[in-house]
Write a protein that holds these residues in place. Structure first.
Motif, PDB file in Angstrom:
ATOM      1  N   MET A 168       0.822  -1.208   0.000  1.00  0.00           N
ATOM      2  CA  MET A 168       0.000   0.000   0.000  1.00  0.00           C
ATOM      3  C   MET A 168       0.858   1.261   0.000  1.00  0.00           C
ATOM      4  O   MET A 168       0.586   2.218  -0.743  1.00  0.00           O
ATOM      5  CB  MET A 168      -0.928  -0.015   1.216  1.00  0.00           C
ATOM      6  N   GLN A 169       1.883   1.278   0.828  1.00  0.00           N
ATOM      7  CA  GLN A 169       2.753   2.452   0.901  1.00  0.00           C
ATOM      8  C   GLN A 169       3.518   2.661  -0.402  1.00  0.00           C
ATOM      9  O   GLN A 169       3.687   3.790  -0.869  1.00  0.00           O
ATOM     10  CB  GLN A 169       3.738   2.299   2.072  1.00  0.00           C
ATOM     11  N   THR A 170       3.967   1.563  -0.993  1.00  0.00           N
ATOM     12  CA  THR A 170       4.681   1.662  -2.270  1.00  0.00           C
ATOM     13  C   THR A 170       3.771   2.177  -3.367  1.00  0.00           C
ATOM     14  O   THR A 170       4.157   3.051  -4.167  1.00  0.00           O
ATOM     15  CB  THR A 170       5.239   0.282  -2.678  1.00  0.00           C
ATOM     16  N   ALA A 171       2.542   1.653  -3.414  1.00  0.00           N
ATOM     17  CA  ALA A 171       1.582   2.100  -4.423  1.00  0.00           C
ATOM     18  C   ALA A 171       1.248   3.577  -4.245  1.00  0.00           C
ATOM     19  O   ALA A 171       1.162   4.331  -5.220  1.00  0.00           O
ATOM     20  CB  ALA A 171       0.318   1.246  -4.345  1.00  0.00           C
ATOM     21  N   ALA A 172       1.069   4.005  -2.983  1.00  0.00           N
ATOM     22  CA  ALA A 172       0.762   5.405  -2.709  1.00  0.00           C
ATOM     23  C   ALA A 172       1.905   6.307  -3.158  1.00  0.00           C
ATOM     24  O   ALA A 172       1.687   7.386  -3.722  1.00  0.00           O
ATOM     25  CB  ALA A 172       0.488   5.591  -1.224  1.00  0.00           C
ATOM     26  N   PHE A 173       3.130   5.864  -2.917  1.00  0.00           N
ATOM     27  CA  PHE A 173       4.294   6.653  -3.328  1.00  0.00           C
ATOM     28  C   PHE A 173       4.377   6.769  -4.851  1.00  0.00           C
ATOM     29  O   PHE A 173       4.602   7.861  -5.402  1.00  0.00           O
ATOM     30  CB  PHE A 173       5.573   6.022  -2.777  1.00  0.00           C
ATOM     31  N   LEU A 174       4.186   5.655  -5.540  1.00  0.00           N
ATOM     32  CA  LEU A 174       4.268   5.667  -6.999  1.00  0.00           C
ATOM     33  C   LEU A 174       3.167   6.533  -7.615  1.00  0.00           C
ATOM     34  O   LEU A 174       3.403   7.266  -8.586  1.00  0.00           O
ATOM     35  CB  LEU A 174       4.181   4.237  -7.545  1.00  0.00           C
ATOM     36  N   LEU A 175       1.966   6.461  -7.044  1.00  0.00           N
ATOM     37  CA  LEU A 175       0.867   7.280  -7.561  1.00  0.00           C
ATOM     38  C   LEU A 175       1.101   8.764  -7.285  1.00  0.00           C
ATOM     39  O   LEU A 175       0.707   9.620  -8.080  1.00  0.00           O
ATOM     40  CB  LEU A 175      -0.451   6.831  -6.944  1.00  0.00           C
ATOM     41  N   SER A 176       1.761   9.062  -6.150  1.00  0.00           N
ATOM     42  CA  SER A 176       2.042  10.459  -5.835  1.00  0.00           C
ATOM     43  C   SER A 176       3.018  11.076  -6.835  1.00  0.00           C
ATOM     44  O   SER A 176       3.009  12.293  -7.048  1.00  0.00           O
ATOM     45  CB  SER A 176       2.602  10.573  -4.416  1.00  0.00           C
ATOM     46  N   VAL A 178       2.895  10.759  -9.944  1.00  0.00           N
ATOM     47  CA  VAL A 178       2.139  11.230 -11.115  1.00  0.00           C
ATOM     48  C   VAL A 178       0.992  12.149 -10.699  1.00  0.00           C
ATOM     49  O   VAL A 178       0.073  12.406 -11.479  1.00  0.00           O
ATOM     50  CB  VAL A 178       1.595  10.037 -11.934  1.00  0.00           C
ATOM     51  N   GLY A 179       1.043  12.616  -9.457  1.00  0.00           N
ATOM     52  CA  GLY A 179       0.081  13.601  -8.996  1.00  0.00           C
ATOM     53  C   GLY A 179      -1.246  13.065  -8.515  1.00  0.00           C
ATOM     54  O   GLY A 179      -2.221  13.820  -8.426  1.00  0.00           O
ATOM     55  N   VAL A 180      -1.325  11.779  -8.191  1.00  0.00           N
ATOM     56  CA  VAL A 180      -2.576  11.188  -7.706  1.00  0.00           C
ATOM     57  C   VAL A 180      -2.471  10.972  -6.208  1.00  0.00           C
ATOM     58  O   VAL A 180      -1.614  10.211  -5.743  1.00  0.00           O
ATOM     59  CB  VAL A 180      -2.878   9.846  -8.410  1.00  0.00           C
ATOM     60  N   ALA A 181      -3.331  11.645  -5.447  1.00  0.00           N
ATOM     61  CA  ALA A 181      -3.348  11.485  -3.996  1.00  0.00           C
ATOM     62  C   ALA A 181      -4.318  10.370  -3.638  1.00  0.00           C
ATOM     63  O   ALA A 181      -5.457  10.363  -4.094  1.00  0.00           O
ATOM     64  CB  ALA A 181      -3.771  12.785  -3.322  1.00  0.00           C
ATOM     65  N   VAL A 182      -3.871   9.431  -2.836  1.00  0.00           N
ATOM     66  CA  VAL A 182      -4.728   8.299  -2.480  1.00  0.00           C
ATOM     67  C   VAL A 182      -5.099   8.299  -1.005  1.00  0.00           C
ATOM     68  O   VAL A 182      -5.739   7.381  -0.527  1.00  0.00           O
ATOM     69  CB  VAL A 182      -4.031   6.960  -2.820  1.00  0.00           C
TER      70      VAL A 182
END
Length: 323
Positions: A168-176, A178-182
């Motif tokens: 979850m933390q890795t996915a949140a970092f990768l999405l951040s 590209v400008g996507v806040a989760v």
């Protein structure tokens, strides 16, 4: 150990090899014929959550009972009101303002919201525990495995829970990137916001442990009893979700677990924002994984309870460390 992928076992087979049991109540051969086995070499240890004939309808009934009674009535209304009263008694303020003209609420105090949420979570958990007792006719899952086996399962569950957090933390970092806040930092939208308030409150010695205990331990145990001990177990054991000979192949097992996880995902839908939908989808897969651990790979809630506690507690501790 019961494995949904083993075509030589029937839905009502019940064996826990690690617990020292050496009897099947009933087995099915590859051609679907049933053969009874004599009870030889059976120890006095109880069978751990022995499978019984279940239906998908019974799982749906349990879900809506929990949703209406525990989440909405006892937790949402009763628990929230108790939390608001506790806040008012402690501070002398309501914790929010009401516009008499429009009857709209504004100026909600983060402390009041956190307190109300804690009371709501405790009330929901208590109601969920009562629902588990009502439907299962027992107040705790049956034992059967040895202490050594239970410890092993708990350690495996903790490892799974921590692995889920890492993903979850890795996915949140990768999405951040590209400008996507989760995840939202707003107190009303996330546990992270509540932990931030608790740590900065005038009583962090009380509010932080209360949040860790409620969200990190009490809530996960109650949810596992309901969503895996009742709902998930009924879906996994349902004869309608098996082949004609009572067996299940790997994709049928995966489908059953995800279907069970869907109930868990729905209640984690916090809104139709990216963060809200992402949480629901993620919790559907997590719920399916927990069902597989507790109802397919083993007949024990120990691994899923340990995984759920590790998941919630580690997330709270990460927020606390980052403050």
């Amino acid at each position: 150990m019961i494995d949904g992928n083993d075509s030589s076992q029937h839905a009502v087979s019940a064996v826990d090899d690690e617990a020292g049991l050496s009897v099947h109540s009933e087995t099915a051969s590859l051609d679907g014929s049933v053969a009874q086995r004599s009870a030889v070499g059976v120890t006095a240890s109880p069978v751990e959550d022995e499978p019984t004939v279940q239906t998908v309808g019974s799982a749906v009934k349990v879900f809506f009972t929990w949703l209406g009674l525990a989440l909405v009535l006892v937790g949402g209304l009763g628990g929230t009101c108790l939390g608001m009263l506790a806040w008012t008694a402690a501070t002398g303020t309501l914790g929010f303002e009401v516009d008499s003209g429009t009857m709209s609420v504004s100026g909600i105090d983060e402390g009041m919201l956190t307190t109300a949420t804690l009371f709501s979570s405790l009330a929901t958990s208590a109601a969920g525990y009562v629902i588990y007792g009502k439907y299962s006719k027992k107040w705790w899952p049956a034992g059967g495995s040895s202490t050594q086996t239970a410890v092993k399962r708990a350690l495996v569950g903790c490892s799974v829970g921590l692995a889920v957090v890492a993903v979850m933390q890795t996915a949140a970092f990768l999405l951040s990137l590209v400008g996507v806040a989760v995840e939202s930092s707003d107190t009303g939208a996330s546990v992270a916001g509540m932990m931030a308030w608790a740590a900065g409150s005038s009583m962090p010695w009380l509010m932080v442990p209360a949040l860790l205990l409620t969200v990190g331990v009490v809530g996960p145990v109650a949810e596992e009893l309901v969503f895996r001990g009742l709902i998930g177990r009924r879906i996994v054991d349902a004869t309608a979700l098996r082949s004609a000979d009572g067996s299940r192949n790997w994709w049928q097992t995966a489908a059953v677990c995800l279907f069970s996880g869907l109930f868990f995902g729905v209640v984690h839908l916090t809104g139709f924002s990216v963060a809200g939908v992402e949480a629901a989808v993620l919790m559907t897969f997590v719920g399916g994984l927990f069902t597989w651990m507790s109802s397919v790979e083993t007949r024990s809630l120990v691994p899923s309870v340990a995984a759920h506690i590790a998941l919630n507690s580690s997330q709270l501790l990460l927020v606390l460390v980052a403050l």
